[in-house]
Structures are given as C-alpha cells and as structure tokens.
Design a protein around this motif. Structure first.
Motif, mmCIF file in Angstrom:
data_model
loop_
_atom_site.group_PDB
_atom_site.id
_atom_site.type_symbol
_atom_site.label_atom_id
_atom_site.label_comp_id
_atom_site.label_asym_id
_atom_site.label_seq_id
_atom_site.Cartn_x
_atom_site.Cartn_y
_atom_site.Cartn_z
ATOM 1 N N PRO A 291 -17.928 3.666 8.366
ATOM 2 C CA PRO A 291 -18.386 3.071 7.108
ATOM 3 C C PRO A 291 -18.062 3.906 5.876
ATOM 4 N N GLU A 292 -17.835 5.208 6.050
ATOM 5 C CA GLU A 292 -17.583 6.074 4.906
ATOM 6 C C GLU A 292 -16.310 5.676 4.164
ATOM 7 N N VAL A 293 -15.364 5.068 4.866
ATOM 8 C CA VAL A 293 -14.117 4.659 4.202
ATOM 9 C C VAL A 293 -14.421 3.662 3.089
ATOM 10 N N MET A 294 -15.209 2.656 3.396
ATOM 11 C CA MET A 294 -15.548 1.647 2.396
ATOM 12 C C MET A 294 -16.515 2.201 1.370
ATOM 13 N N GLN A 295 -17.442 3.042 1.803
ATOM 14 C CA GLN A 295 -18.401 3.632 0.871
ATOM 15 C C GLN A 295 -17.693 4.474 -0.184
ATOM 16 N N ARG A 296 -16.726 5.283 0.253
ATOM 17 C CA ARG A 296 -15.975 6.122 -0.674
ATOM 18 C C ARG A 296 -15.172 5.269 -1.653
ATOM 19 N N LEU A 297 -14.554 4.217 -1.128
ATOM 20 C CA LEU A 297 -13.744 3.361 -1.981
ATOM 21 C C LEU A 297 -14.614 2.654 -3.020
ATOM 22 N N ALA A 298 -15.788 2.194 -2.596
ATOM 23 C CA ALA A 298 -16.687 1.509 -3.516
ATOM 24 C C ALA A 298 -17.217 2.455 -4.588
ATOM 25 N N ARG A 299 -17.502 3.679 -4.197
ATOM 26 C CA ARG A 299 -18.086 4.643 -5.133
ATOM 27 C C ARG A 299 -17.080 5.181 -6.142
ATOM 28 N N PHE B 171 0.862 -1.188 0.000
ATOM 29 C CA PHE B 171 0.000 0.000 0.000
ATOM 30 C C PHE B 171 0.892 1.229 0.000
ATOM 31 N N SER B 172 0.546 2.237 -0.781
ATOM 32 C CA SER B 172 1.383 3.429 -0.829
ATOM 33 C C SER B 172 0.912 4.491 0.159
ATOM 34 N N ILE B 173 1.859 5.254 0.677
ATOM 35 C CA ILE B 173 1.555 6.363 1.573
ATOM 36 C C ILE B 173 0.709 7.404 0.850
ATOM 37 N N GLN B 174 0.947 7.586 -0.451
ATOM 38 C CA GLN B 174 0.194 8.569 -1.222
ATOM 39 C C GLN B 174 -1.289 8.203 -1.296
ATOM 40 N N THR B 175 -1.583 6.912 -1.369
ATOM 41 C CA THR B 175 -2.979 6.478 -1.406
ATOM 42 C C THR B 175 -3.659 6.730 -0.065
ATOM 43 N N VAL B 176 -2.937 6.504 1.026
ATOM 44 C CA VAL B 176 -3.487 6.818 2.351
ATOM 45 C C VAL B 176 -3.843 8.301 2.431
ATOM 46 N N ARG B 177 -2.935 9.156 1.970
ATOM 47 C CA ARG B 177 -3.163 10.597 2.033
ATOM 48 C C ARG B 177 -4.349 11.025 1.174
ATOM 49 N N GLN B 178 -4.467 10.430 -0.003
ATOM 50 C CA GLN B 178 -5.563 10.793 -0.896
ATOM 51 C C GLN B 178 -6.909 10.400 -0.305
ATOM 52 N N LEU B 179 -6.997 9.199 0.242
ATOM 53 C CA LEU B 179 -8.249 8.768 0.845
ATOM 54 C C LEU B 179 -8.584 9.618 2.072
ATOM 55 N N SER B 180 -7.569 10.019 2.822
ATOM 56 C CA SER B 180 -7.793 10.908 3.962
ATOM 57 C C SER B 180 -8.405 12.224 3.485
ATOM 58 N N ALA C 101 -1.598 9.423 -6.048
ATOM 59 C CA ALA C 101 -2.200 8.353 -5.261
ATOM 60 C C ALA C 101 -2.639 7.218 -6.176
ATOM 61 N N PHE C 102 -2.718 6.025 -5.621
ATOM 62 C CA PHE C 102 -3.064 4.811 -6.344
ATOM 63 C C PHE C 102 -2.044 4.498 -7.441
ATOM 64 N N GLY C 103 -0.841 5.071 -7.311
ATOM 65 C CA GLY C 103 0.213 4.791 -8.273
ATOM 66 C C GLY C 103 0.649 3.342 -8.256
ATOM 67 N N GLU C 104 0.433 2.659 -7.133
ATOM 68 C CA GLU C 104 0.811 1.250 -7.045
ATOM 69 C C GLU C 104 0.009 0.381 -8.008
ATOM 70 N N ILE D 1 -12.118 11.731 2.318
ATOM 71 C CA ILE D 1 -13.071 11.478 3.402
ATOM 72 C C ILE D 1 -13.131 12.648 4.378
ATOM 73 N N GLY D 2 -12.047 13.438 4.408
ATOM 74 C CA GLY D 2 -12.026 14.591 5.296
ATOM 75 C C GLY D 2 -11.598 14.275 6.708
ATOM 76 N N THR D 3 -10.837 13.209 6.872
ATOM 77 C CA THR D 3 -10.300 12.855 8.187
ATOM 78 C C THR D 3 -8.960 12.169 8.008
ATOM 79 N N ASN D 4 -8.087 12.293 8.984
ATOM 80 C CA ASN D 4 -6.752 11.714 8.887
ATOM 81 C C ASN D 4 -6.817 10.215 9.152
ATOM 82 N N LEU D 5 -6.541 9.422 8.141
ATOM 83 C CA LEU D 5 -6.608 7.967 8.269
ATOM 84 C C LEU D 5 -5.249 7.405 8.652
ATOM 85 N N ASP D 6 -5.246 6.543 9.643
ATOM 86 C CA ASP D 6 -4.046 5.832 10.051
ATOM 87 C C ASP D 6 -3.762 4.751 9.007
#
Length: 245
Positions: free
Chosen positions: A209-217, A134-143, A167-170, A146-151
């Motif tokens: 749940p928004e994490v998975m909802q955003r990813l699915a959408r 998993f790339s750090i850039q993808t974590v940052r993009q999803l954060s 992000a999602f360069g992997e 979603i509007g929150t800092n994801l660990d």
C-alpha cells in the motif's frame, strides 16, 4: 492479467494491436467500469495470457499493402480465430480463454455476487486513453522514495521510455505531440491518475500500500501519461522519440 514485453508492436488508433481484446465483465463491478481486474482479484496477475498464433497477432495481416498505398489507410485486423488466446494458470495448467474452468478459477476467491462473462472486442478495451507511457526515471525515483526496488511492470504502461532528465519528466509532454520511431505519432492528453493496481507486485501479486500512499501524498496520486494516437505505425525497443511541438 500479466503483461508481456514485445520486440515489435503496431500502434493503431485504438491502442497496441492485440492489447486488451478480451475482458471479464463482472456483475458486481460499477456500471462505468464493469470489468474484473486485479483490484478485486489480486491473483489475476499470476495468470499468463498468450496468443495461440503470435505471428498472426503481431501486426495487421495487410499492413504492408495498406502502407504502400500511402494514403493513411487503416489496415484490416485479424479475425477471431487468429486472436485465439490461451491462459497459463498459477498452477501451470493451460486453458483456452473461453474454457468455463477459467471463469470458475477466477471466481473461486470472490463472493457469490460476482457473475463473470467473457467479452471479446475487435479493438482494445482500455481503461482510459489508447496509450499509456511511463518513464524509467520515474520508476527509479519512486523506488528511491519508498526504499525498495520497484518492478516497472507494476505500472502497467504500454510504453516505457528512457528520458534524459529528472523523474516525472513525462509530465512535461502533456498538451504536446510525440513521434516514436519513423511515423507513430501520439498526442499526450493527460497525466495518469493511479489506483490500487500499482500496489501489486507483478511477480507475486502481493500488495504494498505504501506505493499508492506515497504517490497520493507527494505526487497528486498521478504517475505516467496518457495519449491518443494520431498516426498509426510500428515501434520497436530503442526507437527515437521526437517532440513535435
């Protein structure tokens, strides 16, 4: 249960040395995936497993001798006693992995139909492929989305990589081969289709749940990549990643 960050890891054909050698089989789980996980018992993320003899479980005991022969020999894995595991419970109590009280604690929040059995393997019991990245850039993009800092730990990858680019360069590595460090070589096979586990905060086990909802959408429900190990080796933080083809 909760993962840990390592300063050195041996990557074998079956995955990270010592990763997922234990699992709890649930009688109520699907036959194709018979394990108890945080998807069913969210508080599992608050349990902290650690090997009793970490020096013996960092890498195979004869790794140097096997590598010195220069013929790609698979090293010998440590024995069951060397891989004895202890678990710190959310209350701070420390129990052996095979202590019956641990199973009782895990079953406390489950319905009676869940009968749990501890399993031990000499190789990683991974969900899918041996290695997840998993790339750090993808974590940052999803954060950001979603509007929150994801660990980053909520994505439960074996390897977190720092990429130059978007992000999602992997995703661009699928179908190609990576070398990490001096020799570890991984064939990237597919993107990682995610599940409820990524909705759970690794520090509190609280779901979002928004994490998975955003990813699915917006991302086809996929984030990160899976790979198979072609050449075994030891990796460390800061190792260079080389695209082989």
């Amino acid at each position: 249960m909760r993962g840990e960050e390592l300063q050195e890891a041996f990557i074998g054909f079956s995955g990270v040395y010592g990763d997922r050698f234990y699992a709890f089989r649930s009688s109520a789980a699907p036959k194709g995936f018979p394990w108890l996980t945080g998807r069913v018992e969210e508080t599992m993320l608050l349990y902290r497993p650690s090997y009793r003899y970490p020096a013996r479980t960092a890498k195979p005991c004869n790794l140097a001798e096997a590598e010195a022969l220069g013929s790609g020999l698979t090293p010998v894995y440590a024995g069951r006693c060397d891989f004895m595991l202890d678990v710190e419970t959310p209350a701070g109590e420390r129990l052996a992995i095979d202590d019956p009280r641990l199973i009782s604690m895990l079953r406390a929040g489950l319905r009676d139909r869940h009968e749990l059995t501890l399993l031990r393997s000499d190789r990683s019991m991974t969900d899918c492929r041996p290695i997840s990245i998993f790339s750090i850039q993808t974590v940052r993009q999803l954060s950001k989305e979603i509007g929150t800092n994801l660990d980053k730990r909520r994505f439960r990858a074996n390897l977190y990589i720092d990429l130059v680019g978007n992000a999602f360069g992997e995703d661009q590595f699928v179908g190609r081969t990576l070398r990490i460090g001096a020799k570890t070589t991984i064939a990237i096979l597919q993107r990682d289709a995610r599940c409820k586990m990524i909705t759970l905060d690794p520090g509190t086990a609280q779901p979002n749940p928004e994490v998975m909802q955003r990813l699915a959408r917006d991302h086809e429900g996929k984030a990160g990549i899976y790979g198979a190990v072609l050449v075994e080796g030891t990796i460390r933080p800061g190792d260079e990643i080389t695209l082989m083809d």
